[in-house]
Each structure stands twice: as structure tokens, then as C-alpha cells.
Write a protein that holds these residues in place. Structure first.
Motif, PDB file in Angstrom:
ATOM      1  N   THR A 176      -0.214   4.154  -2.287  1.00  0.00           N
ATOM      2  CA  THR A 176      -1.500   4.841  -2.087  1.00  0.00           C
ATOM      3  C   THR A 176      -1.399   5.979  -1.088  1.00  0.00           C
ATOM      4  N   GLY A 230       0.801  -1.239   0.000  1.00  0.00           N
ATOM      5  CA  GLY A 230       0.000   0.000   0.000  1.00  0.00           C
ATOM      6  C   GLY A 230       0.822   1.272   0.000  1.00  0.00           C
ATOM      7  N   GLY A 258      -7.453   3.379  -5.274  1.00  0.00           N
ATOM      8  CA  GLY A 258      -6.353   3.162  -4.338  1.00  0.00           C
ATOM      9  C   GLY A 258      -6.374   4.177  -3.209  1.00  0.00           C
ATOM     10  N   TYR A 259      -6.677   5.405  -3.554  1.00  0.00           N
ATOM     11  CA  TYR A 259      -6.665   6.452  -2.550  1.00  0.00           C
ATOM     12  C   TYR A 259      -7.918   6.495  -1.702  1.00  0.00           C
TER      13      TYR A 259
END
Lengths: 505, 186
Positions: A66, A63, A97-98
Motif C-alpha cells: 500500500t 502493508g 488500500g491506499y
């Protein structure tokens, strides 16, 4: 040195460099131990798509991308490789993703170059704006090049054209370039951090009510407002205590402009009132701190009051806007742009870009109707110099006897075509040309740019300046490219100039 | 060599001017001492600046337990080189013209400085710069690492940094599908 004897690690600008793999097997994985903050700092320096792809390196990396503080989504041939395919998918993926990570993004840039066509640009811009509304704390820039997204052409395909801008409470700089999109400003919410707003190509359907309200009531910190080729903006009201710079270019439907801004220092109005200038256009300007004004436009007929302008402007640039023939309806010939000069009594530097009219009567009335403010520095740009500029500048100088520094910018001549002069042409006004009554006593410095040594330029220097300006201390001549001064010219220049006057070229 | 010399100088300086020194002495995790100009330390490191301002600098060597001697030597070396270099203006990266808070490209000497470091020394220095709040040095070292990543496939990156892939095949496939927009063959 302690590190001597070790295998040094060389720069790897090309991929697959053999040096990269020197003693990989003996190394620990140092990079995965770095904190997320440092990894972000590293990943913002590589192309965004490569940064995203780091998610497959290991679980540690899944991650990381992100939460990057800077998002540059760039499509087109100028974008760094790897090339982004299907930009809309790309945007969607990024936004997904954000959406999971609750982190702030400093800057979000969405950039689409001209060689890329995107299918639903409004949705894309809206998605970026909505992410920015929640997350962006710095700059939001959306640039869709005219060839990638032009809603004037795409609207026919049943395409949505309405972009409802959300409030951007934490964004400090907002810029949007999007041709033909119908932009609707938010009805509520404060752009509490916004210091600059740049809108280009958009159109409004509320005549400008929304943008006026946002700028005047809900942008407490706005310093810079730029509106370029904005359509559907008939009335713009800017009441702001914070605004420092206002630029209006090609806002061609503008009819009413009201600016009340105590801190406004710089203002540009370029090609806004050209269509309505002759009709019911009106302007009110309350800008006591104004220092520089560039006016390249017709003057609105109605200059309502009460006006409040500074006693002395630092710089005023007034240019006649030259319209293409098809747009120049009605107001042909005499344009009223010079009325803007009436507003100012004193100006430190005045730059005039005045057309040299073909016939003498027109020119005379143009100049004699000029209300030239008191100005110690006059910059004169001679355009359309198919005819002699001398008589015009002499008339100007006669009207303004306090000029200490005069600079004249010649424009390159069109020598190929000979244009015969009419009997009342300026060029034939020999009496003015040799007018000895011109008072040039205060003149100290004359600069001529793009000097090509033509007959009227030479005569101007010899007869007008050197003979009449007795206090002249400096003459600077910048020859245009490829022009060499003749010896004869230089000799004459030195002979005629008063002692103590420096001649430079 | 340099370490010893630095130590010697440190002792000398302490004898000569006990008060009002224009250098500070830093002590690495393994007990080695290094001298660095007070001005450079305060300018380049927010942490050292805070310690100097707060009077928590120990004349017998301020303990920096997190930093090994090799990394600290590089930090001091960087500070000295930085003090001697003439800052060149307008080295602002123009590649992203619309990014108005641009990353300042490393200068030539800074490039050379990080290029000569071994892999481990580079990462030690990143961590030291981060610990000491040395923004510029962190920029320069991160830039170096980014150059090592740029233009490489995930496999190549794993190889360069020795990253162990702890995903299962299924997990990897899942990610690739989820992020299909980012993974396609050029």
C-alpha cells in the motif's frame, strides 16, 4: 575468489525453477529485513497484482504494497500476467488500500486495453483522479481505450457521463484519454506543479470556458498542452507565460482561438477549423518566440490583431486538409488554407503539401494567390499525382527565387487507373513545362524522394533543374522501393549536370 | 587471493604517492582494505562522493563498519567493471511504454555480475549499495531479486526467501477476504 565453491544462484525467469530451492532450509530470511524503501523498489518491478499478493507472506509484508511509489493498474491482453479480473473491483481495492496509508505516490497509471470492457468507467476515472489529487506527485495517466469505454455509446444506458476533475495540485504530467466523457474542469485551485496536460476524446459543455480558465490562470508552470479530438470546445483562450508547445488536433467545433504565449515555440493546428473555417471563425496569435508551426487546416476567416509573430520562422508546414466528401460542405474546391502563409515574411524551411488541381485555371489561381514567404529551403509534397506535378512546382519556384535547397516528395502513383486529362489540364501546359524564364540561379541542392522514373519526373530533372540551375552542386535522388534507375537515365543525368555537381542516388 | 592483492596494492600506492592519489582505500567491517578508483567511487556512490568532496577520506582506509569484506569486494569489483564497460545507450525498458521514468534494464555484464552471487552475498550487496548510496547497483540487485519473485505464488516466494509465515489461519483468511479482488484462482 571468495564465493567459489558455493552454490551459485541462477536467474529464474520461469516459475518453479528447481534452482530456487537449493539450500532454502539453511538460509535466513534476508528479504524481510530489508527496509521498506528497498522492498518498494523491488515490488514495482513485478506485476502489480503479484506485489499486492505479497501481503500474505508474513506480518512484515502486510502493508508493504500500500505504499508503492508507482501504481500501474493495467487491464487487457497487453498487461503482464496474472490477469486482472473485474477491473473496477481491482481499482476499488487499491484505493481502499491506499486510503489508509498516508503516503505519496510518484506515478499513477490506469490503463485499460481495448479487449476489456469496464462497467462504470466514469466512477473509475473519478476515483483515480481523486486519489491523484491527494497523493500523486508525478504523473497521472488515465487511458481508457475507445472500445473499453465510449460514453457516446454507453450514455444511453442511464450511465453517468460527468467527470468532475478535481484540482491536481502536485501532479506534474496529466493525461486523460476517455471518449465522450463530459469533463468538467475544477472551478478553483491551482495546478501548481503541472507542466503538461494531454486530453483526448473528452467533451466540454461550457464551450471551453473551463479549460481556458484553468490553462490561462491556474497552471503557472504548464509547458505542453495537447488537445485531441475534443468536442464542445468552441472558444479556446490560452494566455500563458510558460507554455512552450500547443497542439490542437481534431478539435472540430473550434470557432475562436486566442493564444498569447511569450514562450510558445511549437504549435500544431490540425483539422480544427474545417467545419467553421468558412464561417465566423477567428484567430489571434501572439507568439513572438514561435519557431515551428504545422498548419493542416483551413484558415479562420478572421485573423484578428494585433498579431505578434517572429520575424523569421524556423519551420512552417502547411498542408491542405482533405475532408471526407460528406463533411466537405460549402467550401469545396478552393480551400483557403494557404492564407496562413500570409502571416509570415520569412521562413527558414517551408514545407508545402499542395494538391495538384486537375484543371489548369484552378491551379494557376491557387499558386498565384500564394503569398510565399522568403525561404531558403523548400520542401514540396506532391499529392494526387495522377497528373503532372511539374507545372505546379515551376510556378512555385517562379514565385520564390531564393530557394537554395529544394526537396520534392513524390507520392506513390496510382497507376492502375488512367485518368484522361482535360484540354486545360496541367499536364498539357507544355509552354510552362519548357519555360526557360525560370530563374533557378540560387538553387544548390535538389532532393527527390520516392522517385519512380516516370516521364514527368525525368523531364523535370533534365529540362528544368539541370538546364536552369547553373549553380547546382548536388542532386540526390531516392528511388522508391523496387525501382532501379536505367542506364540511359543515369547517363543522361551525368551528361546534363554541370561540372562540380554531385549526383547521388 | 584478490583481497590480499588489493591490500598489497593499497600499501604500495600509499608509499608511492601519498598526496594526490587517484584511488581511495576502503576498510571493511572485518578490517580488510580495498582500493577503488576515486573517479568511479565518486560517480557511482553518492556517499563516497560526499566523503571525497568533504575530505573525510582516510588514506589508511576509510572505515565502512557496516559492510563485510565479501560485500565490499563485490562493490569494488562492480565499480571496476563499471569503469571498464562501454555504456550502451537505449537499453530502456520498453515494456511499459507509458512509464516515462523507466527503469533501465541491467546490462548483460551486470546481469552476469549479480547472477554469480550466492543468496547471502546478493543481500549483503543490496544492503551495501543502499548504505553507500549506489543507485545503479541498487537498481541492478533489486532487479535480480524481483526476477526471483516474478511469477511465483506466495508459497513459492516464502520458500525461495525462507520467509516464515507468522499469520494465524484466521488472519490469513481475513486478509484474503478483504483483498478478494487480488486473490482468485486463475
Amino acid at each position: 575468489m571468495a564465493h567459489d565453491g558455493r552454490v551459485s544462484f541462477t536467474t529464474t525467469r520461469s516459475s518453479g525453477d528447481a534452482d530456487d530451492r537449493d539450500d532454502a532450509s539453511r538460509r535466513d530470511d534476508r528479504i524481510s529485513d530489508l527496509s521498506d524503501n528497498i522492498l518498494h523498489q523491488i515490488l514495482v518491478l513485478i506485476p502489480f497484482l503479484e506485489a499486492v499478493r505479497t501481503c500474505v507472506l508474513s506480518r512484515r509484508w502486510r502493508g508493504v504494497w500500500t505504499r508503492l511509489p508507482l501504481l500501474i493498474l493495467h487491464a487487457g491482453e497487453d498487461a503482464p500476467p496474472p490477469r486482472v479480473r473485474r477491473f473496477a473491483d481491482h481499482m476499488d481495492g487499491v484505493l481502499r488500500g491506499y486510503s489508509d496509508a498516508n503516503v505519496d505516490v510518484d506515478n499513477l497509471f490506469v490503463w485499460v486495453d481495448s479487449d476489456t470492457v469496464i462497467t462504470n468507467p466514469v466512477r473509475l476515472a473519478a476515483a483515480a483522479a481523486h486519489l491523484a489529487a491527494r497523493r500523486v506527485t508525478g504523473r497521472l495517466a488515465i487511458f481508457l481505450s475507445p472500445t473499453s469505454a465510449d460514453m457516446y455509446h454507453m450514455a444511453g444506458d442511464g450511465e453517468a457521463v460527468l467527470l468532475q476533475l478535481p484540482c491536481l495540485p502536485r501532479v506534474t504530467h496529466f493525461s486523460l484519454t476517455f471518449i465522450g466523457v463530459h469533463l468538467e474542469m475544477p472551478m478553483a485551485g491551482t495546478f501548481a506543479s503541472l507542466t503538461s496536460m494531454y486530453l483526448a476524446g473528452v467533451r466540454f459543455t461550457d464551450d471551453g470556458e473551463g479549460i481556458s480558465d484553468v490553462v490561462s490562470s491556474r497552471c503557472p508552470r504548464i509547458k505542453i498542452l495537447d488537445l485531441l479530438t475534443v468536442r464542445g470546445l468552441r472558444t479556446l483562450t490560452v494566455v500563458s507565460r510558460s507554455l512552450v508547445s500547443l497542439r490542437l488536433c481534431g478539435v472540430m467545433e473550434l470557432e475562436r482561438l486566442r493564444v498569447v504565449a511569450a514562450e510558445l515555440g511549437e504549435m500544431v493546428v490540425d483539422t480544427c477549423f474545417v467545419l467553421n473555417g468558412g464561417a465566423g471563425a477567428a484567430m489571434l496569435l501572439v507568439a513572438p518566440a514561435l519557431e515551428k508551426l504545422r498548419w493542416e487546416d483551413r484558415c479562420p476567416r478572421e485573423l484578428g490583431g494585433p498579431w505578434k509573430l517572429p520575424g523569421c520562422l524556423l519551420k512552417l508546414v502547411v498542408t491542405e486538409v482533405v475532408l471526407p466528401e460528406r463533411l466537405d460542405n460549402g467550401a469545396r474546391g478552393q480551400s483557403n488554407f494557404t492564407r496562413i502563409l500570409d502571416l509570415f515574411q520569412r521562413v527558414h524551411i517551408l514545407r508545402l503539401h499542395v494538391p495538384i488541381a486537375r484543371d489548369h485555371a484552378n491551379q494557376k489561381s491557387l499558386i498565384e494567390n500564394l503569398n510565399i514567404p522568403y525561404c531558403p529551403e523548400l520542401e514540396f509534397i506532391a499529392s494526387h499525382t495522377k497528373h503532372k506535378f511539374g507545372p505546379t512546382i515551376i510556378r512555385l519556384l517562379k514565385r520564390n527565387i531564393c530557394v537554395r535547397k529544394l526537396s520534392i516528395q513524390m507520392s506513390p502513383k496510382e497507376q492502375a487507373r488512367y485518368i484522361p486529362c482535360a484540354s486545360d489540364c496541367n499536364c498539357r501546359q507544355v509552354t510552362i513545362w519548357r519555360d526557360k524564364g525560370v530563374n533557378l540561379i540560387p538553387l544548390e541542392w535538389v532532393i527527390m524522394y520516392e522517385f519512380s522514373g516516370s516521364h514527368d519526373e525525368n523531364s523535370f530533372i533534365y529540362y528544368i533543374i539541370l538546364r536552369n540551375a547553373k549553380a547546382l552542386r548536388r542532386v540526390s535522388i531516392v528511388f522508391s522501393a523496387g525501382v532501379e534507375p536505367t542506364r540511359r537515365f543515369l547517363r543522361k543525368l551525368h551528361k546534363l549536370s554541370a561540372p562540380g555537381c554531385a549526383v547521388e542516388y | 587471493m584478490e583481497v590480499d592483492k588489493g591490500k598489497g596494492e593499497a600499501e604500495e600506492t600509499r608509499k608511492v604517492a601519498e598526496a594526490d592519489r587517484d584511488t581511495v582505500t576502503l576498510k571493511s567491517s572485518d578490517g580488510k582494505l580495498f582500493e577503488v578508483s576515486k573517479e568511479a567511487a565518486a560517480r557511482l556512490s553518492t556517499v563516497l562522493a560526499g566523503m571525497i568532496a568533504g575530505g573525510s577520506i582516510d588514506d589508511n582506509g576509510t572505515d565502512l563498519k557496516q559492510i563485510g569484506s565479501e560485500a565490499l569486494e563485490n562493490v569494488v569489483d562492480y565499480c571496476n567493471k563499471h569503469a571498464n564497460s562501454i555504456p550502451s545507450a537505449a537499453l530502456i525498458s520498453s515494456s511499459i511504454s507509458f512509464n516515462t521514468a523507466p527503469f533501465k534494464e541491467p546490462e548483460e555484464w551486470e546481469r552476469k555480475f549479480v547472477d554469480r552471487l550466492s543468496h547471502d552475498a546478493l543481500f549483503d550487496l543490496v544492503e551495501a549499495a543502499n548504505f553507500l548510496g549506489m543507485e545503479r547497483l541498487l537498481d541492478v540487485t533489486c532487479h535480480k531479486i524481483s526476477e526471483m519473485m516474478k511469477g511465483k505464488s506466495p508459497d513459492q516466494i516464502r520458500e525461495v526467501f525462507n520467509i516464515k509465515n507468522d499469520y494465524t489461519k484466521e488472519e490469513l483468511e481475513e486478509i484474503r477476504q478483504e483483498l478478494a479482488w487480488a486473490f482468485y484462482d486463475d
